[in-house]
Design a protein around this motif. Structure first.
Motif, PDB file in Angstrom:
ATOM      1  N   UNK A 105       0.839  -1.192   0.000  1.00 45.43           N
ATOM      2  CA  UNK A 105       0.000   0.000   0.000  1.00 45.43           C
ATOM      3  C   UNK A 105       0.880   1.250   0.000  1.00 45.43           C
ATOM      4  N   UNK A 106       0.725   2.048  -1.047  1.00 48.14           N
ATOM      5  CA  UNK A 106       1.612   3.194  -1.254  1.00 48.14           C
ATOM      6  C   UNK A 106       1.658   4.109  -0.039  1.00 48.14           C
ATOM      7  N   UNK A 107       0.484   4.419   0.529  1.00 44.89           N
ATOM      8  CA  UNK A 107       0.483   5.382   1.633  1.00 44.89           C
ATOM      9  C   UNK A 107       1.252   4.888   2.858  1.00 44.89           C
ATOM     10  N   UNK A 108       1.310   3.575   3.034  1.00 43.96           N
ATOM     11  CA  UNK A 108       2.097   3.060   4.159  1.00 43.96           C
ATOM     12  C   UNK A 108       3.583   3.000   3.820  1.00 43.96           C
ATOM     13  N   UNK A 109       3.875   2.666   2.563  1.00 45.22           N
ATOM     14  CA  UNK A 109       5.281   2.609   2.157  1.00 45.22           C
ATOM     15  C   UNK A 109       5.893   4.015   2.172  1.00 45.22           C
ATOM     16  N   UNK A 110       5.086   4.969   1.699  1.00 48.66           N
ATOM     17  CA  UNK A 110       5.538   6.361   1.620  1.00 48.66           C
ATOM     18  C   UNK A 110       5.848   6.945   3.004  1.00 48.66           C
ATOM     19  N   UNK A 111       5.124   6.456   4.016  1.00 47.92           N
ATOM     20  CA  UNK A 111       5.304   7.016   5.362  1.00 47.92           C
ATOM     21  C   UNK A 111       5.993   6.038   6.314  1.00 47.92           C
ATOM     22  N   UNK A 112       6.834   5.163   5.744  1.00 52.50           N
ATOM     23  CA  UNK A 112       7.655   4.264   6.575  1.00 52.50           C
ATOM     24  C   UNK A 112       8.728   5.111   7.242  1.00 52.50           C
ATOM     25  N   UNK A 113       8.661   5.231   8.563  1.00 50.65           N
ATOM     26  CA  UNK A 113       9.544   6.181   9.240  1.00 50.65           C
ATOM     27  C   UNK A 113      10.648   5.564  10.090  1.00 50.65           C
TER      28      UNK A 113
END
Length: 290
Positions: A105-113
């Motif tokens: 899921x892009x939104x989770x990958x994008x916000x992997x912190x």
DNA sequence: ATGCTGCTCCGGACGC
DNA sequence: TGCGTCCGGAGCAGC
């Protein structure tokens, strides 16, 4: 919005995957690094990024524990105990993967912190879209005193007495019942979803003052909260907006909710109402809940 | 000594 | 399309 049942689901999924593993290194996203560099307390609380990244390597995950909506990673380093305390906030999620691309899921990958690398070769990734979650590296709970002030676990035998005791305090007796049961010093792990459901099942108006509810009804209400929390745990939690279990899984409790997020009352069909109570949107049936 | 209010962590969703 | 506004767990400073 992960509440107690969702956090319990995360814990159960995480437990067999990470127990016994040793942390090799930790990486923090540039976004968080930059926020922290200008003095913000973004996700990593109480330590700067360097301290946090140096603290974890070499620790072994001994066991996990859920406390309210927190997950405690109990760690051992050179025989000494430490803990990594995680709160998912609004939109936090853990992913166990071999590499970051497995987070589909892009939104989770994008916000992997925060990425934890294990000696065993796999990764544990903390992703958080809104960044309301938190990670703390502590020696004991006492290093972050608010943890000591949390209400007992709702399933603990002392939880009901604690609830009744708090309901009689001047500080709380004039509060709206919904605000009261959502207060983590009163009940552990009951957020907007399950407070809404429990009050609906009890036919109590969410704005009713605590002192205008009889002792008997308060006892029943507490029992109903426990029932709805256990029901949700059994059904894998509610998958609403940004909540995911490990590796993006979903629960089924959202299909069993009767009031939270509803336009019509599941019991009588009356159009539901919304009111802000204690700063939070509260949905209720004006016909059923008095 | 309490207990409110507002601020702080943010981006997505939604309305115009 | 683009901009403003709202939302939210939870602690905490300041009044």
């Amino acid at each position: 919005m992960p509440e107690l049942p969702e956090v319990e689901g995360v814990l159960r999924a995480l437990q067999p995957i990470v127990t016994g593993k040793t942390i090799k290194s930790v990486e923090v996203s540039e976004t968080i690094y930059n926020s922290k560099a200008i003095g913000k307390e973004a996700i990593i609380k109480g330590l700067d990024v360097e301290q946090f990244c140096l603290a974890l390597p070499g620790t072994k995950i001994d066991h996990l524990e859920r406390r309210s909506k927190y997950i405690y990673f109990h760690l051992l380093k050179d025989g000494l105990p430490y803990m990594l305390v995680s709160h998912l906030g609004m939109s936090g999620a853990w992913f166990s993967v071999k590499n970051l691309h497995e987070i589909t899921e892009v939104k989770f990958r994008k916000h992997a912190h925060v990425t934890i690398y294990f000696e065993e070769g796999d990764l544990l990734v903390y992703s958080d879209i809104r960044r309301f979650g938190e990670l703390r590296f502590l020696e004991t709970e006492a290093d972050y005193p608010p943890l000591l002030l949390m209400a007992p676990e709702p399933f603990d035998q002392h939880a009901l007495d604690h609830f009744l005791h708090m309901s009689a305090l001047p500080k709380y007796e004039n509060k709206a019942i919904k605000e009261f049961i959502m207060d983590g010093h009163v009940v552990s792990g009951c957020g907007n979803i399950y407070a809404t459901e429990a009050l609906f099942r009890m036919k109590i108006h969410p704005a009713r003052a605590v002192k205008r509810i009889s002792r008997e009804r308060k006892i029943h209400l507490f029992q109903e909260i426990v029932i709805v929390l256990l029901d949700s745990i059994e059904n894998g939690g509610s998958t609403i907006s940004d909540y995911r279990t490990i590796n993006g899984g979903a629960g089924n409790m959202q299909n069993r909710l009767q009031m939270y997020g509803k336009k019509e009352c599941g019991f009588c069909g009356t159009k539901t109402k919304q009111k802000t109570i204690g700063g939070r949107t509260s949905t209720y049936c004006p016909a059923c809940q008095k």
